[in-house]
Motif scaffolding. Structure first.
Motif, PDB file in Angstrom:
ATOM      1  N   GLU A 168     -86.252  55.780  32.329  1.00 16.18           N
ATOM      2  CA  GLU A 168     -86.331  54.476  32.984  1.00 16.18           C
ATOM      3  C   GLU A 168     -85.550  54.503  34.292  1.00 16.18           C
ATOM      4  OE1 GLU A 168     -87.961  51.586  32.405  1.00 16.18           O
ATOM      5  OE2 GLU A 168     -88.983  52.604  30.758  1.00 16.18           O
ATOM      6  N   GLY A 169     -86.044  53.767  35.288  1.00 12.25           N
ATOM      7  CA  GLY A 169     -85.308  53.574  36.525  1.00 12.25           C
ATOM      8  C   GLY A 169     -85.860  54.301  37.734  1.00 12.25           C
ATOM      9  N   MET A 170     -86.710  55.309  37.527  1.00 12.39           N
ATOM     10  CA  MET A 170     -87.277  56.029  38.672  1.00 12.39           C
ATOM     11  C   MET A 170     -88.360  55.175  39.322  1.00 12.39           C
ATOM     12  SD  MET A 170     -87.656  59.984  37.382  1.00 12.39           S
ATOM     13  CE  MET A 170     -88.944  59.611  36.193  1.00 12.39           C
ATOM     14  N   THR A 171     -88.348  55.109  40.660  1.00 12.53           N
ATOM     15  CA  THR A 171     -89.334  54.293  41.353  1.00 12.53           C
ATOM     16  C   THR A 171     -90.135  55.046  42.409  1.00 12.53           C
ATOM     17  OG1 THR A 171     -87.667  53.591  42.955  1.00 12.53           O
ATOM     18  CG2 THR A 171     -88.000  52.159  41.027  1.00 12.53           C
ATOM     19  N   GLU A 180     -94.145  57.756  38.532  1.00 21.35           N
ATOM     20  CA  GLU A 180     -95.224  56.844  38.167  1.00 21.35           C
ATOM     21  C   GLU A 180     -95.398  56.776  36.651  1.00 21.35           C
ATOM     22  OE1 GLU A 180     -95.882  59.505  40.352  1.00 21.35           O
ATOM     23  OE2 GLU A 180     -95.549  58.291  42.136  1.00 21.35           O
ATOM     24  N   GLU A 181     -95.303  57.930  35.993  1.00 25.98           N
ATOM     25  CA  GLU A 181     -95.493  57.986  34.544  1.00 25.98           C
ATOM     26  C   GLU A 181     -94.177  57.813  33.781  1.00 25.98           C
ATOM     27  OE1 GLU A 181     -97.939  61.297  33.322  1.00 25.98           O
ATOM     28  OE2 GLU A 181     -99.077  61.169  35.189  1.00 25.98           O
ATOM     29  N   LYS A 182     -93.083  57.710  34.514  1.00 25.68           N
ATOM     30  CA  LYS A 182     -91.741  57.517  33.934  1.00 25.68           C
ATOM     31  C   LYS A 182     -91.432  58.572  32.880  1.00 25.68           C
ATOM     32  CE  LYS A 182     -91.720  52.609  34.855  1.00 25.68           C
ATOM     33  NZ  LYS A 182     -91.530  51.279  34.348  1.00 25.68           N
ATOM     34  N   ARG A 183     -91.659  59.852  33.257  1.00 26.34           N
ATOM     35  CA  ARG A 183     -91.410  60.917  32.307  1.00 26.34           C
ATOM     36  C   ARG A 183     -91.146  62.236  33.018  1.00 26.34           C
ATOM     37  NH1 ARG A 183     -94.433  64.398  34.238  1.00 26.34           N
ATOM     38  NH2 ARG A 183     -96.668  64.218  34.265  1.00 26.34           N
ATOM     39  N   ALA A 184     -90.561  63.154  32.248  1.00 25.00           N
ATOM     40  CA  ALA A 184     -90.391  64.535  32.688  1.00 25.00           C
ATOM     41  C   ALA A 184     -90.882  65.432  31.557  1.00 25.00           C
ATOM     42  CB  ALA A 184     -88.924  64.832  32.976  1.00 25.00           C
ATOM     43  N   ILE A 185     -91.606  66.465  31.925  1.00 23.74           N
ATOM     44  CA  ILE A 185     -92.009  67.479  30.953  1.00 23.74           C
ATOM     45  C   ILE A 185     -91.247  68.742  31.328  1.00 23.74           C
ATOM     46  CG2 ILE A 185     -93.889  68.873  30.025  1.00 23.74           C
ATOM     47  CD1 ILE A 185     -95.766  66.524  30.760  1.00 23.74           C
TER      48      ILE A 185
END
Length: 69
Positions: A8-11, A37-42
């Motif tokens: 959460e928090g990335m824009t 955009e997808e609010k995630r990291a893989i």
């Protein structure tokens, strides 16, 4: 081995870049694909990494982990 981290928090792309930099500094992480955009990291892992390491790295970048799969 892969893990998906919900954040959460990335824009923007700059936010994602900060998170990517912190995650890729963790021993055992071979790469990180971060999307604001997808609010995630893989993250791709060479070996098992404890979840609290991801949480600390994301917090260091200024954001919050809300889930790890």
């Amino acid at each position: 081995m892969k893990k998906t981290i919900k954040i959460e928090g990335m824009t923007c792309g700059h936010c994602a870049g900060r998170v990517k930099k912190e995650l890729e500094e963790i021993c055992g992480v071979t790469s990180a694909d971060v999307s604001a955009e997808e609010k995630r990291a893989i993250v791709e892992l060479a070996h098992e990494v404890e979840d609290n390491r991801f949480e600390a790295a994301v917090a260091e970048a200024g954001y919050e982990v809300v889930g790890i799969e």
